[in-house]
Enzyme design. Structure first.
Site, PDB file in Angstrom:
ATOM      1  N   GLU A 228      44.355  74.999  18.299  1.00  0.00           N
ATOM      2  CA  GLU A 228      45.363  74.664  17.295  1.00  0.00           C
ATOM      3  C   GLU A 228      46.596  75.563  17.490  1.00  0.00           C
ATOM      4  O   GLU A 228      47.732  75.098  17.479  1.00  0.00           O
ATOM      5  CB  GLU A 228      44.756  74.852  15.907  1.00  0.00           C
ATOM      6  CG  GLU A 228      45.583  74.228  14.816  1.00  0.00           C
ATOM      7  CD  GLU A 228      44.961  74.452  13.453  1.00  0.00           C
ATOM      8  OE1 GLU A 228      43.840  74.982  13.380  1.00  0.00           O
ATOM      9  OE2 GLU A 228      45.626  74.100  12.462  1.00  0.00           O
TER      10      GLU A 228
ATOM     11  N   ARG B 182      26.977  79.022  20.141  1.00  0.00           N
ATOM     12  CA  ARG B 182      25.892  78.318  19.450  1.00  0.00           C
ATOM     13  C   ARG B 182      25.316  77.188  20.282  1.00  0.00           C
ATOM     14  O   ARG B 182      24.152  76.799  20.113  1.00  0.00           O
ATOM     15  CB  ARG B 182      26.360  77.823  18.074  1.00  0.00           C
ATOM     16  CG  ARG B 182      26.505  78.941  17.053  1.00  0.00           C
ATOM     17  CD  ARG B 182      27.025  78.409  15.725  1.00  0.00           C
ATOM     18  NE  ARG B 182      28.334  77.794  15.841  1.00  0.00           N
ATOM     19  CZ  ARG B 182      29.482  78.466  15.836  1.00  0.00           C
ATOM     20  NH1 ARG B 182      29.483  79.762  15.683  1.00  0.00           N
ATOM     21  NH2 ARG B 182      30.625  77.826  15.964  1.00  0.00           N
TER      22      ARG B 182
END
Ligand code: AMP
Length: 178
Positions: A103, A66
């Site tokens: 993560e 994006r």
């Protein structure tokens, strides 16, 4: 007559929160309503580039995927080149790669070895700053080519994830902060 420029608050109102996407517990910030509105999209690009319209910028580097949308539009506005930083394995020519922590696990991004000239003046743009790992890795790739980062720009910053701490030393601009 040109329409009046949008405020960051108007851009914020257009960002759609999608709970549990792409996985449970993540609230995804969907920027497609901003892109679909000509005034908001152009206004976001104006806000991301306003400091640099009368400065020399050689390239705007955008982060997969994006980030490309905003970086390419900013590059046209600033009459600068556009350079993609992509996920590993997507760029066809020789690359430098940079790993960064997620993560769970890690990821790798890449830049073409000849994408930026040493000393070139660069803006780095992505759609969203979360933990800062992606932008910090992209900044390392830009520095590895000897270019100078003038600013790192984001449409959205999730400030509760403290991504700025990974980008210490760089000027940062984020239009909408949560
Ligand atoms: P980070 O490396 O943690 O700063 O993550 C930033 C990257 O992940 C950006 O390229 C974003 O497009 C994407 N991202 C992370 N969190 C979100 C979110 N809540 N909504 C939309 N995109 C996100």
């Amino acid at each position: 007559m040109n329409p009046s420029p949008p405020t960051p608050a108007e851009i914020e109102q257009a960002i759609r929160n999608v709970p549990d996407f792409p996985k449970p517990g993540i609230q995804f910030k969907d920027i497609t309503p901003v892109l679909a509105d000509a005034r908001l999209f152009a206004g976001a690009i104006d806000l991301l580039t306003e400091k640099f319209v009368s400065q020399r910028v050689d390239a705007v580097v955008g982060i997969d995927a994006r980030g490309f949308i905003f970086a390419a539009a900013a590059a046209v506005k600033l009459q600068a080149g556009f350079v993609p930083v992509r996920k590993k394995g997507k760029l066809p020519y020789r690359t430098h790669e940079q790993d960064y922590a997620l993560e769970y696990g890690s990821a790798t991004i890449a830049i073409h070895v000849d994408a930026l000239k040493p000393g070139s003046r660069v803006l780095l743009i992505d759609d969203l700053l979360a933990t800062g790992g992606t932008a910090a890795a992209a900044a390392q790739l830009v520095k590895r080519l000897g270019a100078e980062i003038l600013e790192i720009g984001f449409l959205i910053e999730l400030s509760f994830l403290h991504g700025r701490e990974k980008l210490r030393g760089y000027p940062i601009r984020s239009l909408v902060v949560y």
